[in-house]
Scaffold this active site. Structure first.
Site, short mmCIF file in Angstrom:
data_model
loop_
_atom_site.label_atom_id
_atom_site.label_comp_id
_atom_site.label_asym_id
_atom_site.label_seq_id
_atom_site.Cartn_x
_atom_site.Cartn_y
_atom_site.Cartn_z
CD GLU A 188 -14.55 6.61 37.97
OE1 GLU A 188 -15.71 7.01 37.60
OE2 GLU A 188 -14.29 6.11 39.03
CG ASN A 189 -13.53 5.20 28.81
OD1 ASN A 189 -14.59 4.59 28.41
ND2 ASN A 189 -12.47 5.91 28.14
CB ALA A 190 -18.63 6.59 28.93
CE1 TYR A 233 -19.52 2.73 33.67
CE2 TYR A 233 -20.12 0.74 34.47
CZ TYR A 233 -20.34 2.03 34.24
OH TYR A 233 -21.72 2.66 34.64
CB CYS A 289 -5.90 2.48 39.71
SG CYS A 289 -7.18 1.62 39.91
CD GLU A 293 -3.46 3.25 43.55
OE1 GLU A 293 -4.35 3.77 42.61
OE2 GLU A 293 -4.06 2.79 44.52
CB CYS A 306 -2.51 -0.40 41.74
SG CYS A 306 -3.61 0.39 40.69
N1 THU Z 1 -9.30 3.24 42.15
C1 THU Z 1 -8.09 3.68 42.12
O1 THU Z 1 -7.71 4.92 41.66
N2 THU Z 1 -7.05 3.06 43.00
C2 THU Z 1 -7.21 1.79 43.49
O2 THU Z 1 -6.31 1.25 43.75
C3 THU Z 1 -8.56 1.41 43.64
C4 THU Z 1 -9.71 1.98 42.80
C5 THU Z 1 -10.41 3.85 41.36
C6 THU Z 1 -10.81 3.28 40.04
C7 THU Z 1 -12.14 3.81 39.91
O3 THU Z 1 -12.16 5.06 39.31
C8 THU Z 1 -12.56 4.18 41.56
O4 THU Z 1 -11.42 4.02 42.19
C9 THU Z 1 -13.51 3.00 41.87
O5 THU Z 1 -13.20 1.85 41.79
#
Ligand code: THU
Length: 151
Positions: free
Chosen positions: A53-55, A57, A62, A64, A103
């Site tokens: 994640e990042n500040a 957003y 993800c 995947e 993804c």
């Molecule tokens: N996220 C994933 O890593 N994969 C997905 O397919 C759905 C969402 C992550 C993104 C974010 O860091 C957190 O889950 C909440 O959305």
């Protein structure tokens, strides 16, 4: 036309364990939702990823797409399967995490959707397997733009 993969040829448990291991590295200070993924290439190599994640957003990646980016950047463009594990970082194995739409589209870029398996797992005993075609029906992909698909 490539030979279709037999489910027996997919190391499902190894993929799930690799995804669980990758999930431990998830950087999720904002959502607290930790995801791990492990992708299997045609050459039977496994690449893993976690969500980062990042500040700000939007730059969040993800798990995947992190794993797929690693595979492609190492030269593997034909992917066979992916295992995904996810949920609150405080808990393990409480829910099935499904890949988001973005993804799914990135998986589509580097696979034959009828011959790419998405494994979502609570743990190595409880998992569900779908084809990408089931999760992303009537998809738009490289063969709509490039004759013969991904080169
Ligand atoms: N996220 C994933 O890593 N994969 C997905 O397919 C759905 C969402 C992550 C993104 C974010 O860091 C957190 O889950 C909440 O959305």
């Amino acid at each position: 036309m490539e030979q279709a993969t037999n489910i027996q040829d997919i190391p499902v448990i190894e993929l799930i364990r690799s995804a669980q291991e990758a999930r431990k590295k998830a950087y999720v200070p904002y959502s607290g939702y930790a995801v791990g993924a492990a992708v299997l290439t045609r050459e039977l190599r496994i690449y893993t990823g976690c969500n980062i994640e990042n500040a700000s957003y939007t730059p969040t990646i993800c798990a995947e797409r992190c794993a797929i980016s690693k595979a492609v950047s190492e030269g593997s463009r034909k992917l066979k399967a992916i295992a995904v594990v996810g949920g609150s970082k405080e808990e393990n194995g409480t829910q099935f995490a499904f890949p988001c739409g973005v993804c799914r589209q990135v998986m589509r870029e580097f696979s034959d959707p009828d011959d790419f398996l998405v494994i979502t797992a609570k743990d190595e005993r409880e998992y569900r397997i779908y084809s990408l075609s089931q999760l992303l029906p009537e998809s738009f992909g490289p063969d709509n733009l490039i004759e013969g698909g991904t080169k």
